[in-house]
Design a protein around this motif. Structure first.
Motif, short mmCIF file in Angstrom:
data_model
loop_
_atom_site.label_atom_id
_atom_site.label_comp_id
_atom_site.label_asym_id
_atom_site.label_seq_id
_atom_site.Cartn_x
_atom_site.Cartn_y
_atom_site.Cartn_z
N VAL A 119 -4.41 -7.08 1.57
CA VAL A 119 -3.10 -6.43 1.66
C VAL A 119 -2.01 -7.41 1.19
N TRP A 120 -2.07 -8.64 1.66
CA TRP A 120 -1.09 -9.64 1.26
C TRP A 120 -1.16 -9.89 -0.25
N ASP A 121 -2.37 -10.05 -0.75
CA ASP A 121 -2.55 -10.37 -2.17
C ASP A 121 -2.20 -9.21 -3.10
N ASN A 122 -2.38 -7.97 -2.61
CA ASN A 122 -2.21 -6.80 -3.48
C ASN A 122 -1.10 -5.86 -3.04
N CYS A 123 -0.20 -6.33 -2.19
CA CYS A 123 0.82 -5.44 -1.64
C CYS A 123 1.72 -4.80 -2.71
N GLU A 124 1.89 -5.49 -3.83
CA GLU A 124 2.73 -4.92 -4.88
C GLU A 124 2.10 -3.69 -5.53
N SER A 125 0.80 -3.49 -5.35
CA SER A 125 0.13 -2.32 -5.93
C SER A 125 0.35 -1.06 -5.08
N TYR A 126 0.87 -1.22 -3.86
CA TYR A 126 1.15 -0.05 -3.02
C TYR A 126 2.41 0.65 -3.53
N SER A 127 2.33 1.98 -3.60
CA SER A 127 3.49 2.79 -3.97
C SER A 127 3.59 3.97 -3.02
N SER A 128 4.75 4.14 -2.42
CA SER A 128 4.95 5.26 -1.49
C SER A 128 4.86 6.60 -2.21
N LYS A 129 4.99 6.60 -3.52
CA LYS A 129 4.86 7.84 -4.30
C LYS A 129 3.42 8.33 -4.33
N ASP B 45 9.17 1.43 6.30
CA ASP B 45 9.48 1.36 4.86
C ASP B 45 10.13 0.03 4.50
N GLU B 46 11.01 -0.44 5.37
CA GLU B 46 11.68 -1.72 5.13
C GLU B 46 10.68 -2.87 5.27
N LEU B 47 9.78 -2.78 6.25
CA LEU B 47 8.75 -3.80 6.41
C LEU B 47 7.86 -3.89 5.18
N ILE B 48 7.50 -2.75 4.63
CA ILE B 48 6.64 -2.71 3.45
C ILE B 48 7.35 -3.33 2.25
N LEU B 49 8.63 -3.00 2.09
CA LEU B 49 9.41 -3.58 1.00
C LEU B 49 9.49 -5.09 1.16
N ARG B 50 9.73 -5.56 2.37
CA ARG B 50 9.78 -7.01 2.61
C ARG B 50 8.41 -7.65 2.41
N LEU B 51 7.34 -6.95 2.79
CA LEU B 51 5.98 -7.45 2.54
C LEU B 51 5.78 -7.65 1.04
N GLN B 52 6.21 -6.68 0.26
CA GLN B 52 6.04 -6.77 -1.19
C GLN B 52 6.86 -7.91 -1.78
N GLN B 53 7.84 -8.39 -1.05
CA GLN B 53 8.62 -9.57 -1.45
C GLN B 53 8.03 -10.85 -0.84
N LYS B 54 6.83 -10.71 -0.25
CA LYS B 54 6.06 -11.81 0.36
C LYS B 54 6.76 -12.43 1.57
N ASP B 55 7.37 -11.58 2.39
CA ASP B 55 8.00 -12.00 3.63
C ASP B 55 6.92 -12.08 4.72
N GLU B 56 6.66 -13.30 5.20
CA GLU B 56 5.60 -13.51 6.18
C GLU B 56 5.88 -12.81 7.51
N LYS B 57 7.13 -12.75 7.93
CA LYS B 57 7.48 -12.08 9.19
C LYS B 57 7.17 -10.58 9.11
N ALA B 58 7.44 -9.97 7.96
CA ALA B 58 7.12 -8.56 7.77
C ALA B 58 5.61 -8.35 7.81
N PHE B 59 4.88 -9.27 7.19
CA PHE B 59 3.42 -9.20 7.20
C PHE B 59 2.90 -9.28 8.64
N GLY C 144 1.22 7.82 -1.73
CA GLY C 144 0.74 8.15 -0.39
C GLY C 144 1.33 7.22 0.65
N ARG C 145 0.95 7.47 1.90
CA ARG C 145 1.45 6.66 3.00
C ARG C 145 0.80 5.27 3.01
N PHE C 146 1.53 4.30 3.55
CA PHE C 146 1.03 2.93 3.64
C PHE C 146 -0.24 2.88 4.49
N PHE C 147 -0.24 3.60 5.61
CA PHE C 147 -1.41 3.58 6.49
C PHE C 147 -2.65 4.09 5.76
#
Length: 176
Positions: A54-64, A4-18, A66-69
């Protein structure tokens, strides 16, 4: 770090999380893509495209929703299907017969694939030439019904009817 933390950081465009998410999921996603394409090189290309999406559209993901996978899996599956429908991919596969694809299925080491493929060649031989052509295009080569209609130069309605009848024939054979 939790997913969950990785996904949040991905949505903030964190390359290490990606990079970490890529490491966690790339092998599974590659397997899904390759099960659709049956082509390692094309599957690797689509895998890269999926993670760019995924990188370009990560902000469109919502845990509400469904699951990230699951979200990632849907992107991969759709990308693989899009690839099978591309003109270049179809042209590359046009010279291959349904026997080629049946052999691929029968030679896989995966238990579930072997179970799905047990004796499929003999069943396909029993359903007739018209059915072979339709099943080859629609199921093994990924053609749409409209594309199969154009390829076989027969009306779209005929393709739809044959598809339904052929599936029913296979079901009847398998139930016996």
């Amino acid at each position: 770090m939790q997913p969950d933390e990785l996904i949040l950081r991905l949505q903030q465009k964190d390359e290490k999380a990606f990079e970490r998410l890529y490491t966690l999921y790339s092998e599974s996603i590659f397997g899904v893509i390759n099960s659709v394409l049956h082509d390692t090189e094309a599957s690797e290309e689509v895998l890269q495209d999926v993670f760019i999406k995924v990188w370009d559209n990560c902000e469109s993901y919502s845990s509400k929703k469904g699951r990230f996978f699951t979200w990632l899996l849907n992107i991969a599956r759709n990308a693989a299907i899009d690839k099978t429908r591309s003109k270049s991919f179809k042209n590359q596969k046009k010279n291959l017969t349904q026997e080629y694809f049946v052999d691929i299925l029968e030679n896989k080491n995966s238990f579930s694939t072997k179970v799905d493929a047990i004796g499929i060649k003999k069943y396909i031989k029993k359903i007739g030439e018209d059915c072979k052509k339709v099943i080859d295009l629609l199921f093994f080569k990924g053609y749409t019904q409209k594309e199969a209609s154009e390829e076989l130069e027969i009306p779209l309605g005929t393709i739809k009817t044959r598809n339904r009848l052929c599936i029913n024939k296979l079901r009847a054979i398998l139930v016996k």
